[in-house]
Design a protein around this motif. Structure first.
Motif, PDB file in Angstrom:
ATOM      1  N   SER A 167       0.823  -1.219   0.000  1.00 18.34           N
ATOM      2  CA  SER A 167       0.000   0.000   0.000  1.00 18.34           C
ATOM      3  C   SER A 167       0.855   1.266   0.000  1.00 18.34           C
ATOM      4  N   GLY A 168       2.108   1.140   0.444  1.00 19.72           N
ATOM      5  CA  GLY A 168       2.958   2.317   0.509  1.00 19.72           C
ATOM      6  C   GLY A 168       3.393   2.816  -0.866  1.00 19.72           C
ATOM      7  N   GLN A 169       3.340   1.940  -1.874  1.00 19.61           N
ATOM      8  CA  GLN A 169       3.755   2.325  -3.227  1.00 19.61           C
ATOM      9  C   GLN A 169       2.759   1.748  -4.246  1.00 19.61           C
ATOM     10  N   ASP A 170       1.499   2.148  -4.096  1.00 18.16           N
ATOM     11  CA  ASP A 170       0.427   1.598  -4.925  1.00 18.16           C
ATOM     12  C   ASP A 170       0.734   1.688  -6.415  1.00 18.16           C
ATOM     13  N   GLU A 171       1.045   2.891  -6.872  1.00 12.35           N
ATOM     14  CA  GLU A 171       1.227   3.115  -8.307  1.00 12.35           C
ATOM     15  C   GLU A 171       2.423   2.319  -8.838  1.00 12.35           C
ATOM     16  N   ARG A 172       3.506   2.324  -8.094  1.00 13.37           N
ATOM     17  CA  ARG A 172       4.697   1.599  -8.542  1.00 13.37           C
ATOM     18  C   ARG A 172       4.434   0.098  -8.606  1.00 13.37           C
ATOM     19  N   VAL A 173       3.782  -0.422  -7.580  1.00 13.14           N
ATOM     20  CA  VAL A 173       3.500  -1.857  -7.538  1.00 13.14           C
ATOM     21  C   VAL A 173       2.603  -2.260  -8.714  1.00 13.14           C
ATOM     22  N   THR A 174       1.546  -1.487  -8.920  1.00 10.99           N
ATOM     23  CA  THR A 174       0.616  -1.807 -10.003  1.00 10.99           C
ATOM     24  C   THR A 174       1.288  -1.739 -11.370  1.00 10.99           C
ATOM     25  N   THR A 175       2.067  -0.704 -11.568  1.00  7.96           N
ATOM     26  CA  THR A 175       2.741  -0.530 -12.859  1.00  7.96           C
ATOM     27  C   THR A 175       3.747  -1.638 -13.117  1.00  7.96           C
ATOM     28  N   ARG A 176       4.577  -1.933 -12.118  1.00  7.91           N
ATOM     29  CA  ARG A 176       5.602  -2.953 -12.297  1.00  7.91           C
ATOM     30  C   ARG A 176       4.989  -4.334 -12.487  1.00  7.91           C
ATOM     31  N   TRP A 177       3.969  -4.640 -11.705  1.00  4.17           N
ATOM     32  CA  TRP A 177       3.278  -5.928 -11.805  1.00  4.17           C
ATOM     33  C   TRP A 177       2.675  -6.074 -13.204  1.00  4.17           C
ATOM     34  N   THR A 178       2.048  -5.017 -13.689  1.00  2.06           N
ATOM     35  CA  THR A 178       1.438  -5.039 -15.024  1.00  2.06           C
ATOM     36  C   THR A 178       2.489  -5.251 -16.101  1.00  2.06           C
ATOM     37  N   GLU A 179       3.654  -4.603 -15.945  1.00  7.44           N
ATOM     38  CA  GLU A 179       4.727  -4.752 -16.945  1.00  7.44           C
ATOM     39  C   GLU A 179       5.200  -6.204 -17.032  1.00  7.44           C
ATOM     40  N   ILE A 180       5.369  -6.842 -15.890  1.00  6.53           N
ATOM     41  CA  ILE A 180       5.864  -8.216 -15.869  1.00  6.53           C
ATOM     42  C   ILE A 180       4.858  -9.168 -16.519  1.00  6.53           C
ATOM     43  N   VAL A 181       3.585  -8.984 -16.188  1.00  9.56           N
ATOM     44  CA  VAL A 181       2.537  -9.863 -16.743  1.00  9.56           C
ATOM     45  C   VAL A 181       2.375  -9.630 -18.239  1.00  9.56           C
ATOM     46  N   THR A 182       2.524  -8.383 -18.681  1.00 11.99           N
ATOM     47  CA  THR A 182       2.354  -8.055 -20.104  1.00 11.99           C
ATOM     48  C   THR A 182       3.283  -8.874 -20.979  1.00 11.99           C
ATOM     49  N   SER A 183       4.510  -9.053 -20.549  1.00 11.87           N
ATOM     50  CA  SER A 183       5.480  -9.797 -21.347  1.00 11.87           C
ATOM     51  C   SER A 183       5.087 -11.261 -21.510  1.00 11.87           C
ATOM     52  N   SER A 184       4.385 -11.821 -20.525  1.00 11.89           N
ATOM     53  CA  SER A 184       3.988 -13.232 -20.602  1.00 11.89           C
ATOM     54  C   SER A 184       2.735 -13.438 -21.443  1.00 11.89           C
ATOM     55  N   LEU A 185       1.905 -12.384 -21.588  1.00  9.74           N
ATOM     56  CA  LEU A 185       0.661 -12.503 -22.352  1.00  9.74           C
ATOM     57  C   LEU A 185       0.835 -12.115 -23.809  1.00  9.74           C
TER      58      LEU A 185
END
Length: 286
Positions: free
Chosen positions: A16-34
Motif C-alpha cells: 500500500s505504501g507504493q500503490d502506483e509503482r506496484v501496479t505498474t511494475r506488476w502489469t509490466e511483468i505480466v504483459t510480457s507473458s501474455l
C-alpha cells in the motif's frame, strides 16, 4: 500457508505504501507473458483488483486464504480465473499473472532491506504460491464447465428436429447414437411434437454408419415415447447393409413402418393423409 499478524501487516504496508509503482511494475511483468493478447487497461484493472484485495486482507490481520476474512481475495482470484478461461488463455498464462507478484516483492524488499527482508520474502512467496494454486484450480473448474456447456450445445446442434410438412416432423440422425445423444433426440422430438401438434415423425438414419442392438434399442425407445404422445413414427434410411445387419442381429421393429429413404418416408406419410404423390419417372432416350 497463513501469514502471521505481523507478516500480514508488513505485506499490506509494503504494497500500500507504493500503490502506483506496484501496479505498474506488476502489469509490466505480466504483459510480457501474455504477448499483447490482453489490453493494458484490462490487465491493469485485474492487477489493481488483486492488489487491493491483498492489502485489504492484510490490514484485517492474519492472511489465511481459506479463512473468512480472505473472501475478497479469493473472489478476486476466482474472477481472474473465470475471465481468462472465457477469453481463451491457458492455465499457465493465468497462474503466471499471480506469480509475477514475487518479482515485485523481491524488488521492494531488496530496496527496503532490514533484518526481516529474507524472512518476509520466503513467507510472502509461500502465500503467492497458494494464491497461484487457488487460481489454477479455479481456472480448471471454469474451463471444465465451459467444455461441458459447449459439448451440450454441440449435442443439441447435432440432433435437429425439422418440420417437413404440415403435421410431419423429421429427425435426421448423423453419426453414432449413444445413450446421452438418444436422450437428447427423444426430448427434442417430443417437445417438437407438442409444439407443432404433429401426428407423424420420421426418424432418418441415413447418416448413422452402423446399427447394432444398442442403437436399435435407442430408436425403438424414441418411437415408443412418440407413440405415447400420440404420434406415429416412420424409420427411413434403411440401406442394404443396415438391413442385413438388422436381420442378422434378429432385431424386430414390429409394426413400425420403415422406408429406404427420407423421400419414401415422406411420400408414405402424405399418402396416409390422402395427399396424392407421384414418383419421377426416368427420362427415356429420344
Amino acid at each position: 500457508m497463513a501469514l502471521s499478524t505481523e507478516e500480514s501487516g508488513r505485506l499490506a504496508a509494503l504494497l500500500s505504501g507504493q500503490d502506483e509503482r506496484v501496479t505498474t511494475r506488476w502489469t509490466e511483468i505480466v504483459t510480457s507473458s501474455l504477448r499483447g493478447r490482453l489490453s493494458q487497461a484490462e490487465l491493469r484493472r485485474q492487477v489493481q483488483d488483486l492488489h487491493s484485495a491483498i492489502v485489504a486482507t492484510g490490514e484485517q490481520g492474519i492472511i489465511d486464504l481459506s479463512a473468512d476474512n480472505a473472501a475478497e481475495l479469493r473472489a478476486a482470484l476466482a474472477e481472474l480465473s473465470r475471465g481468462r478461461a472465457r477469453q481463451g488463455f491457458s492455465a499457465t498464462e493465468t497462474t503466471v499473472s499471480v506469480f509475477a507478484l514475487k518479482d515485485v516483492l523481491a524488488e521492494l524488499l531488496q530496496e527496503a532491506g532490514g533484518p526481516n527482508a529474507l524472512h518476509d520474502y520466503v513467507a510472502f512467496s509461500k502465500l503467492v504460491d497458494e494464491m497461484g494454486l487457488f487460481t489454477f484450480e479455479s481456472f480448471v473448474r471454469t474451463r471444465e464447465s465451459l467444455i461441458a456447456d459447449q459439448a451440450e450445445q454441440l449435442l443439441e446442434l447435432s440432433t435437429p428436429v425439422v418440420k417437413l410438412w404440415e403435421g410431419v416432423v423429421a429427425v435426421p440422425l448423423v453419426g453414432t447414437l449413444d445413450s446421452a445423444r438418444a436422450q437428447v433426440v427423444m426430448e427434442r422430438l417430443l417437445q417438437t411434437l407438442v409444439d407443432t401438434s404433429s401426428p407423424y415423425a420420421i426418424i432418418d438414419i441415413t447418416g448413422v454408419p452402423a446399427v447394432d442392438t444398442q442403437v436399435a434399442q435407442h430408436i425403438l425407445k424414441t418411437v415408443v415415447a412418440a407413440r405415447l404422445m400420440g404420434a406415429d413414427c416412420i424409420i427411413s434410411g434403411i440401406r442394404p447393409q443396415i438391413a442385413q445387419t438388422i436381420v442378422a442381429l434378429g432385431i424386430e421393429f414390429g409394426d413400425i413402418a420403415t422406408k429406404a429413404s427420407l423421400a419414401d418416408a415422406l411420400r408414405h406419410v402424405l399418402r396416409l393423409n390422402g395427399v396424392e404423390t407421384a414418383r419421377r419417372l426416368p427420362r427415356r432416350n429420344a
